[in-house]
Design an enzyme around this catalytic site. Structure first.
Site, PDB file in Angstrom:
ATOM      1  N   HIS A   1      -6.975  -2.073 -15.857  1.00 11.65           N
ATOM      2  CA  HIS A   1      -8.171  -1.223 -15.871  1.00 11.65           C
ATOM      3  C   HIS A   1      -8.499  -1.015 -17.345  1.00 11.65           C
ATOM      4  O   HIS A   1      -7.583  -0.951 -18.178  1.00 11.65           O
ATOM      5  CB  HIS A   1      -7.914   0.175 -15.304  1.00 11.65           C
ATOM      6  CG  HIS A   1      -7.435   0.224 -13.896  1.00 11.65           C
ATOM      7  ND1 HIS A   1      -6.114   0.097 -13.565  1.00 11.65           N
ATOM      8  CD2 HIS A   1      -8.098   0.437 -12.735  1.00 11.65           C
ATOM      9  CE1 HIS A   1      -5.980   0.209 -12.249  1.00 11.65           C
ATOM     10  NE2 HIS A   1      -7.167   0.404 -11.718  1.00 11.65           N
TER      11      HIS A   1
ATOM     12  N   ASP B   1      -6.362   1.441 -19.127  1.00 12.03           N
ATOM     13  CA  ASP B   1      -4.923   1.161 -19.224  1.00 12.03           C
ATOM     14  C   ASP B   1      -4.651   0.585 -20.611  1.00 12.03           C
ATOM     15  O   ASP B   1      -3.576   0.783 -21.177  1.00 12.03           O
ATOM     16  CB  ASP B   1      -4.455   0.078 -18.232  1.00 12.03           C
ATOM     17  CG  ASP B   1      -4.681   0.437 -16.783  1.00 12.03           C
ATOM     18  OD1 ASP B   1      -4.750   1.633 -16.473  1.00 12.03           O
ATOM     19  OD2 ASP B   1      -4.791  -0.508 -15.961  1.00 12.03           O
TER      20      ASP B   1
ATOM     21  N   GLU C   1     -11.578  -4.392  -3.307  1.00 12.10           N
ATOM     22  CA  GLU C   1     -10.217  -4.129  -2.822  1.00 12.10           C
ATOM     23  C   GLU C   1     -10.274  -3.028  -1.767  1.00 12.10           C
ATOM     24  O   GLU C   1     -10.454  -1.855  -2.090  1.00 12.10           O
ATOM     25  CB  GLU C   1      -9.342  -3.709  -4.006  1.00 12.10           C
ATOM     26  CG  GLU C   1      -7.902  -3.483  -3.619  1.00 12.10           C
ATOM     27  CD  GLU C   1      -7.032  -3.158  -4.830  1.00 12.10           C
ATOM     28  OE1 GLU C   1      -7.230  -3.753  -5.913  1.00 12.10           O
ATOM     29  OE2 GLU C   1      -6.162  -2.291  -4.696  1.00 12.10           O
TER      30      GLU C   1
ATOM     31  N   GLU D   1      -4.568  -5.629  -0.432  1.00 14.37           N
ATOM     32  CA  GLU D   1      -3.302  -5.011  -0.864  1.00 14.37           C
ATOM     33  C   GLU D   1      -2.470  -4.621   0.358  1.00 14.37           C
ATOM     34  O   GLU D   1      -2.973  -3.994   1.293  1.00 14.37           O
ATOM     35  CB  GLU D   1      -3.602  -3.789  -1.734  1.00 14.37           C
ATOM     36  CG  GLU D   1      -2.345  -3.065  -2.181  1.00 14.37           C
ATOM     37  CD  GLU D   1      -2.576  -2.155  -3.379  1.00 14.37           C
ATOM     38  OE1 GLU D   1      -3.450  -2.456  -4.218  1.00 14.37           O
ATOM     39  OE2 GLU D   1      -1.883  -1.133  -3.482  1.00 14.37           O
TER      40      GLU D   1
ATOM     41  N   HIS E   1      -2.397  -0.954   1.326  1.00 15.35           N
ATOM     42  CA  HIS E   1      -3.700  -0.484   1.804  1.00 15.35           C
ATOM     43  C   HIS E   1      -3.917  -0.936   3.251  1.00 15.35           C
ATOM     44  O   HIS E   1      -4.511  -0.212   4.050  1.00 15.35           O
ATOM     45  CB  HIS E   1      -4.828  -1.016   0.927  1.00 15.35           C
ATOM     46  CG  HIS E   1      -4.764  -0.527  -0.494  1.00 15.35           C
ATOM     47  ND1 HIS E   1      -5.695  -0.894  -1.446  1.00 15.35           N
ATOM     48  CD2 HIS E   1      -3.907   0.303  -1.119  1.00 15.35           C
ATOM     49  CE1 HIS E   1      -5.387  -0.317  -2.599  1.00 15.35           C
ATOM     50  NE2 HIS E   1      -4.312   0.412  -2.424  1.00 15.35           N
TER      51      HIS E   1
ATOM     52  N   ASP F   1      -2.895  -7.960  -3.829  1.00 16.34           N
ATOM     53  CA  ASP F   1      -2.115  -6.967  -4.555  1.00 16.34           C
ATOM     54  C   ASP F   1      -0.832  -6.776  -3.759  1.00 16.34           C
ATOM     55  O   ASP F   1      -0.845  -6.242  -2.638  1.00 16.34           O
ATOM     56  CB  ASP F   1      -2.878  -5.638  -4.688  1.00 16.34           C
ATOM     57  CG  ASP F   1      -3.669  -5.566  -5.985  1.00 16.34           C
ATOM     58  OD1 ASP F   1      -3.773  -6.595  -6.690  1.00 16.34           O
ATOM     59  OD2 ASP F   1      -4.190  -4.481  -6.308  1.00 16.34           O
TER      60      ASP F   1
ATOM     61  N   ASP G   1       0.794   5.561   0.429  1.00 13.10           N
ATOM     62  CA  ASP G   1       0.598   4.444  -0.495  1.00 13.10           C
ATOM     63  C   ASP G   1       1.692   4.551  -1.561  1.00 13.10           C
ATOM     64  O   ASP G   1       1.463   5.018  -2.669  1.00 13.10           O
ATOM     65  CB  ASP G   1      -0.797   4.536  -1.130  1.00 13.10           C
ATOM     66  CG  ASP G   1      -1.158   3.276  -1.898  1.00 13.10           C
ATOM     67  OD1 ASP G   1      -0.477   2.252  -1.717  1.00 13.10           O
ATOM     68  OD2 ASP G   1      -2.122   3.317  -2.677  1.00 13.10           O
TER      69      ASP G   1
ATOM     70  N   ASP H   1       3.423   2.138  -2.928  1.00 16.72           N
ATOM     71  CA  ASP H   1       3.404   1.038  -3.909  1.00 16.72           C
ATOM     72  C   ASP H   1       4.796   0.568  -4.306  1.00 16.72           C
ATOM     73  O   ASP H   1       5.085   0.369  -5.491  1.00 16.72           O
ATOM     74  CB  ASP H   1       2.630   1.461  -5.167  1.00 16.72           C
ATOM     75  CG  ASP H   1       1.121   1.464  -4.956  1.00 16.72           C
ATOM     76  OD1 ASP H   1       0.663   0.983  -3.909  1.00 16.72           O
ATOM     77  OD2 ASP H   1       0.409   1.944  -5.853  1.00 16.72           O
TER      78      ASP H   1
ATOM     79  N   ASP I   1       0.977  -4.974  -7.758  1.00 12.15           N
ATOM     80  CA  ASP I   1       0.443  -3.612  -7.872  1.00 12.15           C
ATOM     81  C   ASP I   1       1.507  -2.679  -7.281  1.00 12.15           C
ATOM     82  O   ASP I   1       1.345  -2.120  -6.195  1.00 12.15           O
ATOM     83  CB  ASP I   1      -0.889  -3.500  -7.125  1.00 12.15           C
ATOM     84  CG  ASP I   1      -1.613  -2.206  -7.448  1.00 12.15           C
ATOM     85  OD1 ASP I   1      -1.024  -1.357  -8.156  1.00 12.15           O
ATOM     86  OD2 ASP I   1      -2.757  -2.026  -6.993  1.00 12.15           O
TER      87      ASP I   1
END
Ligand code: XUL
Ligand code: CO
Length: 441
Positions: free
Chosen positions: A106, A109, A237, A273, A276, A301, A312, A314, A344
């Protein structure tokens, strides 16, 4: 010319090598053998593994109940530009040691957002030059860039779906710069994740108008990037919720319909993802099948959720059975359209050693590599593909074929049914299919 830093952040860890499944070296690949050819392509080409800047460099393990636990050595400089350069040095050291070819980011980031838009743009321009140099020295490439239009409080009511036009315009300015940055770095794709494009309550929301705004906004972003020579894919996404109660890019089916409605289907594909998908009460394989059937299986992802709480979370991928199902769809569709496998995923808050981030990515890459090998064997030497195909063989000739070709009308179905009389049951053989997958694992 920017000076490339020479500090080593991950001391004592060398380049991760492929040592095979008999190796007990935890810092080696057991299955990911980058140059091994499987189903006509090297593993490197199939996967295009990418490191996610946000989790790996920016995340510190904070959660709503406590602060970060990871004191990153690259995050100690006070000057934001020096700090961003240190972060880039650590990022490229990590990617290179992993033997990955790609990264994703991003905008903020890369470097902290400044107090004004103009100052933020200046900062991004400086770090872009630095990254360009790091890319050309290492050969590492940009899989995709994106813009963080969800963290800053100005986006609390959304970015392109904000009820205030001036916030929408501000998001446009930010995304223009993020597109410029992505193009300058040779980014192969650009992602839109609509973090706050959705609602907390329908009582204060004109959903139809917000969706129209989002459709128009995405078309404008596309036209701008194309006018600057961007030839890559745009990816949406999907995610059903979190942070909003409901997000407009709910799941693959919703997004595919949205893209067609707003005439975006030729330039946009999906970045799917895993966590997700499960948050939307789907499997990852379901989401990929939908995207593949629409010609929109753009990128992945990679991560996983938690079976008990469904959040979520991750986590890094480690479920071989599920990943085999993912790779079956992946191979059947002929791979991803322009994208790759972006991790991700983040370390658990109590994984605080520097080698943990290597173990996490090694594990993730090995799960995909192992699943690819298994899926390839299932397709090439098991009865799986023919069993699946044969379920449909009544459409391969005769009346079934005529139906598929649009040569029958509804009355024809009526007459065929009368002529057939009662039918014998055709088993779906689900348990046999499951056993075949397990046999090859
Ligand atoms: C959030 C998420 C994002 C996108 C990029 O759940 O997945 O990090 O991948 O904005
Ligand atoms: Co993501």
């Amino acid at each position: 010319m920017a000076l490339i830093g020479n500090k080593e952040y991950f001391k004592g860890i060398d380049k991760i090598a492929y040592e095979g499944k008999e190796s007990d070296n935890p810092l080696a690949y057991k299955y990911y053998d980058a140059d091994r050819v499987v189903a006509g392509k090297t593993m490197r080409e199939h996967f295009k593994f990418a490191m996610a800047y946000w989790h790996t460099l920016c995340g510190t393990g904070g959660d709503p109940f406590g602060p970060g636990t990871m004191n990153h050595k690259w995050a100690t400089a006070v000057d934001p530009i020096q700090s961003a350069k240190n972060k880039a040095d650590a990022a490229f050291e990590f990617i290179t040691k992993m033997g990955f070819d790609y990264y994703c980011f991003h905008d903020y980031d890369l470097i902290d957002e400044a107090a004004t838009l103009a100052e933020s743009e200046k900062r991004l321009a400086i770090i872009t030059e630095y990254l360009k140099e790091k890319q050309s020295k290492s050969g590492v490439k940009l899989l995709w860039g994106t813009s963080n239009c969800f963290s800053n409080p100005r986006y609390m009511n959304g970015a392109s779906t904000n009820p205030d036009f001036n916030v929408l315009a501000r998001a446009g300015a930010q995304i223009k710069t993020a597109l410029d940055t992505t193009i300058a770095l040779g980014g192969e794709n650009y992602v839109f994740w609509g973090g706050r494009e959705g609602y907390m309550s329908l009582l204060n929301t004109d959903m139809g108008r917000e969706l129209d705004h989002m459709g128009r906004f995405l078309g404008m972003a596309r036209d701008y990037a194309r006018s600057k020579g961007f030839k890559g894919n745009f990816f949406i996404e999907p995610k059903p919720m979190e942070p909003m109660k409901h997000q407009y890019d709910f799941d693959a089916a919703t997004v595919i319909g949205f893209l067609h409605k707003y005439d975006l289907q030729h330039d946009f594909k999906l970045n799917i993802e895993v966590n997700h998908a499960t948050l939307a009460q789907h499997t990852m394989q379901h989401e990929l099948e939908l995207a593949a059937n629409a010609g929109m299986m753009g990128s992945i992802d990679a991560n996983r959720g938690d079976y008990q709480n469904g959040w979520d979370t991750d986590q890094f991928p480690n479920n071989i059975g599920e990943t085999v199902e993912v790779m079956l769809t992946f191979l059947k569709a002929g791979g991803l359209k322009g994208g790759g496998i972006n991790f991700d995923a983040k370390l658990r808050r109590n994984s605080t050693d520097y080698d943990d981030i290597f173990h996490a990515h090694i594990g993730g890459a090995d799960v995909f590599a192992r699943a690819l090998l298994i899926a390839d064997k299932i397709i090439s030497s098991s009865p799986y593909a023919s069993l699946r195909k044969n379920r449909y063989n009544s459409f391969d000739n005769g009346k079934g074929k005529q139906f598929e070709e649009g040569k029958l009308n509804f009355n024809d179905l009526y007459e065929i049914a009368h002529a057939n009389g009662e039918l014998t049951l055709q088993s779906g053989k689900q348990e046999l299919f499951e056993n075949i997958i397990n046999q090859y694992i």
